[in-house]
Design an enzyme around this catalytic site. Structure first.
Site, mmCIF file in Angstrom:
data_model
loop_
_atom_site.group_PDB
_atom_site.id
_atom_site.type_symbol
_atom_site.label_atom_id
_atom_site.label_comp_id
_atom_site.label_asym_id
_atom_site.label_seq_id
_atom_site.Cartn_x
_atom_site.Cartn_y
_atom_site.Cartn_z
ATOM 1 N N HIS A 189 57.512 37.265 111.274
ATOM 2 C CA HIS A 189 57.665 35.822 111.419
ATOM 3 C C HIS A 189 58.751 36.844 110.627
ATOM 4 C CE1 HIS A 189 55.685 34.251 108.837
ATOM 5 N NE2 HIS A 189 56.525 33.798 108.922
ATOM 6 N N GLU A 227 54.691 29.106 97.389
ATOM 7 C CA GLU A 227 54.875 27.952 98.317
ATOM 8 C C GLU A 227 54.179 26.966 97.790
ATOM 9 O OE1 GLU A 227 53.358 29.281 102.583
ATOM 10 O OE2 GLU A 227 52.488 31.112 101.418
ATOM 11 N N ASP A 246 47.159 38.543 103.229
ATOM 12 C CA ASP A 246 47.895 37.789 104.129
ATOM 13 C C ASP A 246 49.489 37.793 103.261
ATOM 14 O OD1 ASP A 246 48.325 35.403 105.599
ATOM 15 O OD2 ASP A 246 49.001 34.297 104.052
ATOM 16 N N HIS A 251 54.831 40.544 104.811
ATOM 17 C CA HIS A 251 56.331 40.119 104.390
ATOM 18 C C HIS A 251 56.632 40.549 103.544
ATOM 19 C CE1 HIS A 251 54.205 37.005 107.469
ATOM 20 N NE2 HIS A 251 53.580 36.490 106.384
#
Ligand code: BG6
Length: 501
Positions: A189, A227, A246, A251
């Site tokens: 994404h 984050e 992850d 990403h």
């Protein structure tokens, strides 16, 4: 515009469907980017009817969509009209008969419409059932390999795409047995984010920066993905994955390849992906001792986020009380090619850090001669070009300026571009762009098989090095901090420091 398409979502009761997929499809309808003959079928295990499914989704749209259902009244797409195109099909992922029934159901929907029937399957399930779903789709003749006048079939596969190099290869083989590569859309994404798409546009449409984008002018690059959130109820998944799998495998390496790739021969899916793969190929492979020297891992302990007390990782639900899973990784990578030789890339990624910020910072080399030394200006800040991926999306360039006054004093100042002030339109959600692209058959923003496998190769070397020397303990960092001291040491030993964000 995508038309005559049936979108089948496996894992229709899950979080992703409710938070991202349906809101994205609804937003596309509101933006007039989907025709009325696009239908959506949720496939999941729970017993429920079409109406119940529609009601649940209506509630999810209310919470998560950038277009509220009521917007129908003010000229956008009425929710009721959209909901009428959404169906539910109860099925067990393993049971072959449920796929035969799905085929029948899809055919019955097609007979209500005219024209070709395109099919898009979306795997929004836990990865443990990816392979069986793919196999069953093939067995039930739900997949047409080559597009005909009667329509095309495509599949979107969510991350995590495998657990390591080997399992990613096995998954690729399983999908490849049923679908051709050009039918497979491996979603990341981050590639759907406007600011990520802007990396190539910024680099390749501005003559001012293009000549500087190499080791003659760039000292090093820092990529930070920080984050504030912890594992958010996904302790079970995260415990097996860790942040390296992850975030870095997907990403972060995507960001790195977009920053480092050569200009493609054309702005076209395969030409772009060819160049991204070359970057992954050029990343210096790590030996065991390189991993020890250049990769830091750590795990969050208790601390404070925005003034609230938060628990440490080991107290999160679904997590082993003695877990050594990484929730923070910092590393140095080197790209052994003509453009980047001698320019380290520092990556820093973590959960429960001080701030939510994703940024790529390009540090330029210092001016060749310290002209102002005699005036007492010994230390100049390097020029930093910061691509802010999120939040406060934009780009800033830092440079030195003479502070007004009789003395020579050089102060750091910023030139800033902010999406919010330059563009009035709201940015589409990443999933909107990606679903739309898949529906029109544009795979530029999706990962190709070799891209995934090269990224896994790099990450698997690190995992193997970690597994070779199991650790009873993993360094802890306080929640709400910028990670462990080891992360500062990693970059300090190269006489550099992390950017203050
Ligand atoms: C997901 C990861 O892919 O990306 C999550 O699995 C992470 O752990 C998320 O929180 C971050 O995405 P974003 O868009 O919020 O930066």
């Amino acid at each position: 515009m995508p038309s005559h398409t049936q979108i089948v979502i496996f894992g229709a009761s899950g979080d992703l469907t409710q938070r991202k997929l349906l809101p994205a499809l609804y937003a596309l309808s509101c933006e007039n980017l989907l025709t009325d003959d696009v239908t959506i079928v949720g496939f999941a295990r729970k017993e429920k009817g079409h109406e119940q499914f529609r009601t649940e989704l209506g509630e999810a749209i209310g919470q998560h969509s950038r277009f509220k259902a009521e917007a129908g009244e003010s000229g956008k797409y009425p929710w009721e009209t959209f909901a009428g195109r959404v169906y539910y099909h109860k099925g067990n992922f393993v049971n072959a008969d449920d796929y035969t029934a799905l085929l029948k159901f899809l055919d019955s929907l097609t007979s209500e419409n005219t024209g070709p029937s395109n099919r898009l399957f979306y795997l929004a399930t836990p990865p443990s059932v990816f392979q069986v779903i793919i196999r069953r789709l093939g067995e039930a003749a739900l997949v047409t390999k080559n597009a005909t006048g009667d329509g095309w079939t495509r599949i979107i596969v969510e991350k995590p795409f495998g657990q390591d190099f080997e399992t990613a290869g096995t998954l690729n083989n399983s999908i490849g047995a049923v679908f051709n590569e050009d039918q497979i859309y491996r979603i990341d994404h981050y590639l759907g984010k406007e600011t990520v798409q802007n990396i190539l546009v910024f680099r390749m449409s501005n003559g001012i920066f293009e000549p500087l984008w190499n080791n003659h002018y760039i000292d090093h690059v820092q990529i930070t993905v920080a984050e504030q959130l912890g594992v958010e109820g996904r302790g079970g998944y995260f415990e097996e994955a860790g942040i390296l799998r992850d975030m870095i495998q997907s990403h972060v390496l995507q960001l790195l390849t977009l920053i480092a790739m050569e200009p493609p021969a054309a702005f076209e899916a395969n030409a772009i992906r060819d160049e991204k793969v070359k970057v992954l190929h050029a990343i210096r492979p790590y030996s065991q001792s390189d991993v020890n020297e250049h990769v830091v891992r750590a795990q969050y302990g208790t601390g404070h986020i925005n003034g609230d007390d938060v628990v440490g990782y080991r107290k999160e639900p679904g997590v082993n009380a003695k877990s050594t899973t990484d929730s923070f990784v910092a590393m140095r990578l080197d790209i052994d090619n003509w453009r980047w030789a001698g320019v380290p890339f520092y990556l820093r990624v973590g959960k429960r850090l001080a701030k939510r910020v994703t940024e790529v910072a390009i540090y330029f080399k210092q001016a060749p001669y310290a002209l102002f030394r005699s005036a007492g200006c010994h230390t100049l800040e390097p020029n930093v070009l910061a691509l802010r991926i999120q939040p406060n999306e934009g780009i800033s360039l830092g440079f030195g300026s003479k502070a007004p006054g009789t003395a020579i004093q050089i102060d750091p100042v910023q030139m800033d571009f902010l999406y919010e002030t330059s563009f009035q339109d709201a940015q589409p959600e990443a999933y909107e762009r990606l679903l739309f692209d898949c529906l029109i058959g544009d795979s530029t923003l999706f990962a190709r098989r070799d891209e995934i496998e090269h990224a896994w190769d790099l990450v698997t070397r690190i995992l193997n090095a970690w597994n070779a020397i199991p650790r009873p303990q993993i360094p802890q960092y306080q929640s709400g901090s910028w990670g462990p001291d080891e992360s500062d040491d990693l970059i300090r030993k190269d006489l550099r420091k992390w950017r203050k964000l």
